[in-house]
Design a protein around this motif. Structure first.
Motif, PDB file in Angstrom:
ATOM      1  N   HIS A 103       1.047   1.286   9.395  1.00  0.00           N
ATOM      2  CA  HIS A 103       0.118   0.588  10.281  1.00  0.00           C
ATOM      3  C   HIS A 103      -1.097   0.094   9.486  1.00  0.00           C
ATOM      4  N   ILE A 104      -1.621   0.946   8.623  1.00  0.00           N
ATOM      5  CA  ILE A 104      -2.788   0.552   7.813  1.00  0.00           C
ATOM      6  C   ILE A 104      -2.403  -0.558   6.840  1.00  0.00           C
ATOM      7  N   ASP A 105      -1.227  -0.448   6.228  1.00  0.00           N
ATOM      8  CA  ASP A 105      -0.750  -1.499   5.324  1.00  0.00           C
ATOM      9  C   ASP A 105      -0.713  -2.849   6.032  1.00  0.00           C
ATOM     10  N   HIS A 106      -0.222  -2.850   7.249  1.00  0.00           N
ATOM     11  CA  HIS A 106      -0.138  -4.093   8.010  1.00  0.00           C
ATOM     12  C   HIS A 106      -1.524  -4.669   8.279  1.00  0.00           C
ATOM     13  N   LEU A 107      -2.429  -3.827   8.764  1.00  0.00           N
ATOM     14  CA  LEU A 107      -3.776  -4.310   9.073  1.00  0.00           C
ATOM     15  C   LEU A 107      -4.492  -4.811   7.828  1.00  0.00           C
ATOM     16  N   ALA A 108      -4.209  -4.180   6.684  1.00  0.00           N
ATOM     17  CA  ALA A 108      -4.835  -4.611   5.431  1.00  0.00           C
ATOM     18  C   ALA A 108      -4.394  -6.021   5.048  1.00  0.00           C
ATOM     19  N   LEU A 109      -3.203  -6.432   5.467  1.00  0.00           N
ATOM     20  CA  LEU A 109      -2.730  -7.791   5.175  1.00  0.00           C
ATOM     21  C   LEU A 109      -3.647  -8.844   5.803  1.00  0.00           C
ATOM     22  N   LEU A 110      -4.328  -8.469   6.881  1.00  0.00           N
ATOM     23  CA  LEU A 110      -5.206  -9.419   7.571  1.00  0.00           C
ATOM     24  C   LEU A 110      -6.471  -9.715   6.782  1.00  0.00           C
ATOM     25  N   THR A 111      -6.739  -8.920   5.758  1.00  0.00           N
ATOM     26  CA  THR A 111      -7.901  -9.171   4.892  1.00  0.00           C
ATOM     27  C   THR A 111      -7.470  -9.681   3.518  1.00  0.00           C
ATOM     28  N   SER A 112      -6.172  -9.955   3.360  1.00  0.00           N
ATOM     29  CA  SER A 112      -5.646 -10.396   2.067  1.00  0.00           C
ATOM     30  C   SER A 112      -5.772 -11.911   1.918  1.00  0.00           C
ATOM     31  N   GLU A 113      -5.353 -12.390   0.755  1.00  0.00           N
ATOM     32  CA  GLU A 113      -5.408 -13.824   0.483  1.00  0.00           C
ATOM     33  C   GLU A 113      -4.438 -14.611   1.354  1.00  0.00           C
ATOM     34  N   HIS A 114      -3.478 -13.951   1.963  1.00  0.00           N
ATOM     35  CA  HIS A 114      -2.529 -14.627   2.840  1.00  0.00           C
ATOM     36  C   HIS A 114      -3.080 -14.837   4.243  1.00  0.00           C
ATOM     37  N   SER A 115      -4.217 -14.228   4.547  1.00  0.00           N
ATOM     38  CA  SER A 115      -4.778 -14.295   5.880  1.00  0.00           C
ATOM     39  C   SER A 115      -5.590 -15.581   6.065  1.00  0.00           C
ATOM     40  N   THR A 116      -6.146 -15.725   7.248  1.00  0.00           N
ATOM     41  CA  THR A 116      -7.017 -16.856   7.571  1.00  0.00           C
ATOM     42  C   THR A 116      -8.278 -16.329   8.253  1.00  0.00           C
ATOM     43  N   ARG A 117      -9.252 -17.200   8.362  1.00  0.00           N
ATOM     44  CA  ARG A 117     -10.486 -16.810   9.061  1.00  0.00           C
ATOM     45  C   ARG A 117     -10.181 -16.418  10.508  1.00  0.00           C
ATOM     46  N   GLU A 118      -9.241 -17.130  11.121  1.00  0.00           N
ATOM     47  CA  GLU A 118      -8.899 -16.842  12.508  1.00  0.00           C
ATOM     48  C   GLU A 118      -8.279 -15.453  12.656  1.00  0.00           C
ATOM     49  N   LEU A 119      -7.430 -15.064  11.716  1.00  0.00           N
ATOM     50  CA  LEU A 119      -6.829 -13.737  11.779  1.00  0.00           C
ATOM     51  C   LEU A 119      -7.877 -12.649  11.577  1.00  0.00           C
ATOM     52  N   VAL A 120      -8.787 -12.865  10.649  1.00  0.00           N
ATOM     53  CA  VAL A 120      -9.855 -11.893  10.421  1.00  0.00           C
ATOM     54  C   VAL A 120     -10.733 -11.774  11.665  1.00  0.00           C
ATOM     55  N   ASP A 121     -11.037 -12.914  12.286  1.00  0.00           N
ATOM     56  CA  ASP A 121     -11.853 -12.894  13.504  1.00  0.00           C
ATOM     57  C   ASP A 121     -11.152 -12.131  14.621  1.00  0.00           C
ATOM     58  N   SER A 122      -9.826 -12.313  14.729  1.00  0.00           N
ATOM     59  CA  SER A 122      -9.069 -11.585  15.751  1.00  0.00           C
ATOM     60  C   SER A 122      -9.122 -10.090  15.486  1.00  0.00           C
ATOM     61  N   LEU A 123      -8.920  -9.703  14.227  1.00  0.00           N
ATOM     62  CA  LEU A 123      -8.986  -8.282  13.876  1.00  0.00           C
ATOM     63  C   LEU A 123     -10.365  -7.726  14.179  1.00  0.00           C
ATOM     64  N   ARG A 124     -11.413  -8.469  13.830  1.00  0.00           N
ATOM     65  CA  ARG A 124     -12.782  -8.011  14.093  1.00  0.00           C
ATOM     66  C   ARG A 124     -13.002  -7.822  15.600  1.00  0.00           C
TER      67      ARG A 124
END
Length: 226
Positions: A103-124
């Protein structure tokens, strides 16, 4: 007429689609992922995808909430609880199973270079809502002071996730359960809650006095070890 076969090893289509999202996000940037990619990875048809989701953003939101809902959360301490013990128990439970690590590995992907600002905003946003729910607060009921603390806490979690890939194999549980880290984390958590913070700080002061102040970190940790 025989009933349809139900194979317990075959995941529901919605869960397979969410798993496909994480598999693909680990492989390529989110902007390069298509609905076709997802349905091929999940081995479902497009009708099944659009039955559950209106598009990729909704799939991402659902996948994020699924991961957050399945991680252990620390209870808000009351006057009878030991906040430092709660922190140690929480840290132990976070890494106690391969499922939690995943679960943590998956959530960490949202802060990786493959993510987007929109994904980070959703996680936040989902992290904020999760913490508000734990604290029995709403966006409208929380005070300005607690809102600042909440933003600070969410920012810290995002930073930890960003560093997770490089630290997961090097940082030990003992380091995370360090008394100084516990005081910072639980002090922030208690301060955001509706609990009286005096008990926490009085308990911390008495413990520091018992073990000799700043030099007591090791002794204090031993006293609170799981």
């Amino acid at each position: 007429m025989p009933r349809p076969r139900r194979d317990s090893e075959i995941l529901p289509a919605k869960e397979r689609l969410e798993n496909a999202f994480w598999t693909l996000l680990a492989d390529r940037p989110f902007k390069k992922i298509t609905v076709t990619d997802v349905v091929h990875e999940a081995r479902v048809n497009r009708n099944s995808f659009y039955y559950h989701f209106s598009g990729l953003p909704e799939l991402a939101d659902s996948a994020i909430m699924y991961e957050l809902d399945r991680l252990p959360v620390p209870p808000v301490p009351d006057s009878h609880d030991d906040p430092l013990m709660i922190w140690h128990t929480f840290c132990s439970s976070m890494v106690s199973t391969p499922e939690n690590i995943r679960h943590i590995d998956h959530l960490a992907l949202l802060t990786s270079e493959h993510s987007t600002r929109e994904l980070v905003d959703s996680l936040r946003d989902f992290l904020r809502l999760t913490l508000l729910s734990l604290l029995d607060e709403t966006p409208n009921s929380i005070t300005n002071t607690k809102r600042v603390l909440l933003d600070f806490a969410v920012g810290g979690i995002l930073s930890l996730l960003a560093h997770w890939p490089e630290t997961r194999h090097t940082v030990t549980l003992r380091e995370v359960q360090n008394r100084d880290v516990a005081v910072l984390a639980m002090g922030l958590y208690v301060s955001m809650s509706r609990q009286d913070t005096n008990g926490f700080w009085e308990r911390l002061y008495l413990d520091s006095t018992r073990y000799g102040g700043k030099e007591s970190t090791t002794a204090g940790l031993e006293a609170y070890r799981i």
